[in-house]
Design a protein around this motif. Structure first.
Motif, short mmCIF file in Angstrom:
data_model
loop_
_atom_site.label_atom_id
_atom_site.label_comp_id
_atom_site.label_asym_id
_atom_site.label_seq_id
_atom_site.Cartn_x
_atom_site.Cartn_y
_atom_site.Cartn_z
N GLN A 301 120.71 83.92 -67.12
CA GLN A 301 119.37 83.80 -67.71
C GLN A 301 118.29 83.57 -66.66
OE1 GLN A 301 120.92 80.64 -70.22
NE2 GLN A 301 120.31 81.81 -72.02
N LEU A 302 118.32 84.38 -65.63
CA LEU A 302 117.35 84.26 -64.55
C LEU A 302 115.96 84.61 -65.07
CD1 LEU A 302 119.50 85.91 -61.76
CD2 LEU A 302 119.01 83.48 -62.03
N SER A 303 115.02 83.75 -64.77
CA SER A 303 113.65 83.89 -65.26
C SER A 303 112.92 85.06 -64.59
CB SER A 303 112.86 82.61 -65.01
OG SER A 303 111.49 82.80 -65.28
N PRO A 304 112.08 85.76 -65.35
CA PRO A 304 111.26 86.83 -64.73
C PRO A 304 110.23 86.30 -63.76
CG PRO A 304 110.61 86.44 -67.03
CD PRO A 304 111.87 85.67 -66.79
N LEU A 305 110.03 84.98 -63.74
CA LEU A 305 109.07 84.39 -62.79
C LEU A 305 109.63 84.34 -61.37
CD1 LEU A 305 107.63 81.37 -64.83
CD2 LEU A 305 106.66 83.66 -64.57
#
Length: 367
Positions: A301-305
């Motif tokens: 669940q790596l953040s798009p940020l």
């Protein structure tokens, strides 16, 4: 007329042959191997199995393994990590026929040796690194490898250079993660400090929330990580609009400031353990400690940020982890000035698993 005495030899041979057959049949019945005992699996949990975190993930992992091999599965939940609480739970599982029992929390170690030794014909698998009885085997995941990678991400996102870490208890399991988090962060930014607050137990939502609040409001942390059963720390981080990194948790309604989640594929490990048991591969002193080499631990669940350049650097470091198979090597100094490892050396698995009672330089502990 043929006389009977002419057949005496033949009669004696027949009698002797019959006696011999009888003896053989008797011996076979006496020495016939005992019927194989049915394998039945039990597990002890410190909380409910629907906590959305540690206990639920272990329950699902054991359940999947039992289904894979067609085994019956019994559980006891909400058991404190004390002999007084553990003994009746284990008694109940043994009475139900369980001959394989998983003790799924770190506190089920030396303080429950007497109940483990009481059932010497039962194999106990424990999360605790304390597993001296001959019928006990330790198992765990190399979460610290993912802590290193998550530390790299945290250091790339922080503005304050202060990372906050909420830890349940002070033990080797927690300390490995804290130290690896600091090491990963300092690979990106050597000025990073990791500030730690303990809550004293694995599950205490109120204390976890308060520790997180202090790390943010009083200590200046703008990225929060944690090592506890549930994810109250993430909730507080969300309320304060700061970054967080999950543990044994899946994103449910969090913002993009939820940077990643450190997870273990427990079903893989449990299937391997049960497979070995069914094949008779159980030996004293053995332990299971799976990590990135087995694809047992992962950042999800790596953040798009997170910038693409950061993710590329993390991927490169993950590749090195697969090759080196460790984090703690080279020059390592504790926060009280002791040299813990030198260039060209690495800290042994046994020391990592059982004896990490120190913190890296750059780690600050708050009681």
């Amino acid at each position: 007329m043929t006389r009977i005495k002419d057949y005496i030899g033949m009669i004696l041979f027949i009698i002797m042959f019959a006696v011999l057959i009888g003896l053989i049949v008797g011996l076979i019945s006496v020495y016939r191997p005992a019927e194989k005992k049915e394998t039945k699996v039990g597990a002890v949990f410190i909380d409910d199995i629907d906590d959305g975190g540690w206990n639920e993930n272990h329950y699902k992992g054991i359940k999947a393994a039992c289904e894979e091999y067609g085994l019956k599965f019994e559980i006891v939940t909400n058991v404190d990590e004390t002999l007084e609480a553990c003994e009746p739970a284990v008694d109940e599982l043994v009475e139900k026929g369980c001959n394989v029992i998983f003790l799924t929390s770190d506190g089920f170690g030396k303080n429950v040796y007497s109940i483990i030794e009481k059932y010497s014909d039962v194999i106990f698998y424990t999360i605790s690194a304390d597993s001296k009885p001959a019928n006990t085997i330790t198992y765990f995941a190399r979460f610290y490898q993912m802590r290193l990678l998550s530390g790299m991400i945290a250091a790339s996102m922080t503005q304050s250079n202060i990372l906050g870490f909420v830890a349940a208890t002070n033990n080797s399991q927690s300390n490995r993660g804290i130290n690896a988090f600091l090491l990963g962060a300092r690979e990106v930014n050597p000025d990073i400090v990791v500030k730690v607050r303990y809550i004293g137990e694995w599950t205490n939502a109120e204390e976890e929330r308060e520790a997180t609040r202090k790390l943010i409001e009083e200590d200046g942390a703008d990225v929060i990580a944690y090592h506890a059963s549930i994810h109250s720390a993430v909730e507080v981080a969300e309320e304060h609009n700061v970054y967080s990194i999950g543990y044994n948790n899946y994103k449910e309604g969090y913002s993009d400031k939820y940077l990643a989640s450190i997870v273990c594929h427990w079903d893989m490990l449990y299937k391997s353990i049960i497979s070995d048991f069914l094949k008779g591969s159980v030996s004293e002193g053995k332990y299971y400690w799976w990590g990135i080499v087995y694809d047992a631990v992962e950042l999800q669940q790596l953040s798009p940020l997170i910038p693409k350049s950061v993710l590329e650097r993390v991927d490169e470091r993950a590749t090195k982890l697969r090759e080196i198979h460790d984090v703690f090597y080279g020059d390592l100094v504790s926060n009280d000035g002791r040299i813990m490892c030198r260039q060209g050396e690495r800290i042994s698995d046994d020391a990592l698993l059982r004896k990490m009672d120190w913190y890296m330089e750059g780690v600050e502990i708050y009681d």
